[in-house]
Design a protein around this motif. Sequence first.
Motif, short mmCIF file in Angstrom:
data_model
loop_
_atom_site.label_atom_id
_atom_site.label_comp_id
_atom_site.label_asym_id
_atom_site.label_seq_id
_atom_site.Cartn_x
_atom_site.Cartn_y
_atom_site.Cartn_z
N ILE A 177 7.88 -3.75 -10.01
CA ILE A 177 6.49 -4.17 -9.87
C ILE A 177 5.89 -4.47 -11.24
CG2 ILE A 177 4.18 -3.43 -9.19
CD1 ILE A 177 5.96 -4.12 -6.86
N GLU A 211 4.40 -8.18 -12.94
CA GLU A 211 3.12 -8.32 -13.63
C GLU A 211 3.31 -8.94 -15.01
OE1 GLU A 211 -1.17 -7.38 -14.13
OE2 GLU A 211 0.20 -7.93 -12.53
N GLN A 264 -1.31 -8.29 -6.40
CA GLN A 264 -0.05 -7.79 -5.87
C GLN A 264 -0.30 -6.82 -4.72
OE1 GLN A 264 3.51 -7.40 -8.32
NE2 GLN A 264 2.17 -6.99 -10.06
N THR A 265 0.38 -7.06 -3.60
CA THR A 265 0.32 -6.19 -2.44
C THR A 265 1.69 -5.61 -2.19
OG1 THR A 265 -1.48 -7.43 -1.40
CG2 THR A 265 -0.14 -6.05 0.04
N LEU A 266 1.76 -4.31 -2.04
CA LEU A 266 3.02 -3.62 -1.77
C LEU A 266 3.02 -3.20 -0.30
CD1 LEU A 266 5.53 -2.85 -3.35
CD2 LEU A 266 4.43 -0.69 -3.98
N VAL A 316 7.14 3.41 -0.89
CA VAL A 316 5.91 2.88 -1.48
C VAL A 316 4.99 4.02 -1.91
CG1 VAL A 316 3.78 1.61 -0.97
CG2 VAL A 316 5.99 0.68 -0.28
N MET A 328 3.86 4.72 -5.81
CA MET A 328 2.47 4.56 -6.23
C MET A 328 1.86 5.88 -6.70
SD MET A 328 1.03 1.80 -3.45
CE MET A 328 -0.59 1.76 -4.25
N VAL A 357 -0.72 -2.59 -8.72
CA VAL A 357 -0.76 -2.87 -7.29
C VAL A 357 -2.21 -2.91 -6.85
CG1 VAL A 357 -0.20 -1.99 -4.98
CG2 VAL A 357 1.50 -1.87 -6.81
N ALA A 365 -2.07 -1.78 -0.66
CA ALA A 365 -0.88 -1.15 -0.10
C ALA A 365 -0.98 -1.21 1.42
CB ALA A 365 -0.76 0.29 -0.57
#
Length: 290
Positions: free
Chosen positions: A62, A66, A77-79, A89, A93, A101, A104
């Motif tokens: 991730i 970036e 950014q979406t996880l 996840v 995080m 992020v 989520a």
Amino acid sequence: MKSIDGDIGRAERLQAQAEATDGSRKTASIVWLGYDAPQGIATDATETKWADNAREPLGNFIQGIEEANHVGSGVNQTLLGHSYGSLVVGETMSMHIDLPVDNAIMVGSPGVGVDHAKDLNISPDRVFAATSDHDLINLAPPTSRDPLASGVTPAGPAAAFEAPSADDPATRRALGHSSRIYDALQVGSAPTQPGGGLSTVRDASGTSVHHTWSTEPLPQDERAAAVERAQTFFQSAGWTVRRAPTVEGTPAVVAGHPRDRTVAQVAASTTGAVRVAVTTPATGPASADV
């Protein structure tokens, strides 16, 4: 790797829908499989070690995205994590304070390893969760740090569900365990609910029989007492027993059978019932009296 086509197909549909929703923005959808994922819903996926080992490489991935897009360039950014992936996840995080992020999304999640959305180090209103009404994961208590506490994780893309044979040894074992749990609870059962009853699950680890059912609605103190009776039964019968937090408040009981590798869950539900889930591998003792 047989399920990779399904994963890529879902990523492509997700990207197409995002661009259709807002054509003014460009969207990239990436499938990340940079870790050893659990292969069985009743075996490997009851352990958190796979997610523990994934949080470092996923965090680096991730961060690399970036940096490749130049820090501060406005990339959102979406996880998204599905099933056991939602635990990956959550672990990632929660362990990286400055992870880039923005959103989520947890789909069909057994739990994400934290107690509150704020513990994921982004604004809680940017954390989303969704589960199908008939997803078996609805029977599982939220995942905690205990290896057994996640209970049974729902099947991934490579799994298939079918009706079990009544004379199958695994079916008899599952029903035998359920019968003894019913006796221990000392309360009546409710009619079979949608998503409940018997099913056979086939995935990469083999075949398991899954039996889920609920008690009649009970006051909160009676639900808690029934769960305690279940724990007493499991301990007296030599099962490995763990407790796990639930939304309802009463910690769930998650137990592992010492010989036939059955995993059983007994959890008080916010609907007022006590829900029971029993998953037993197809290979095991022929007798239900184990």
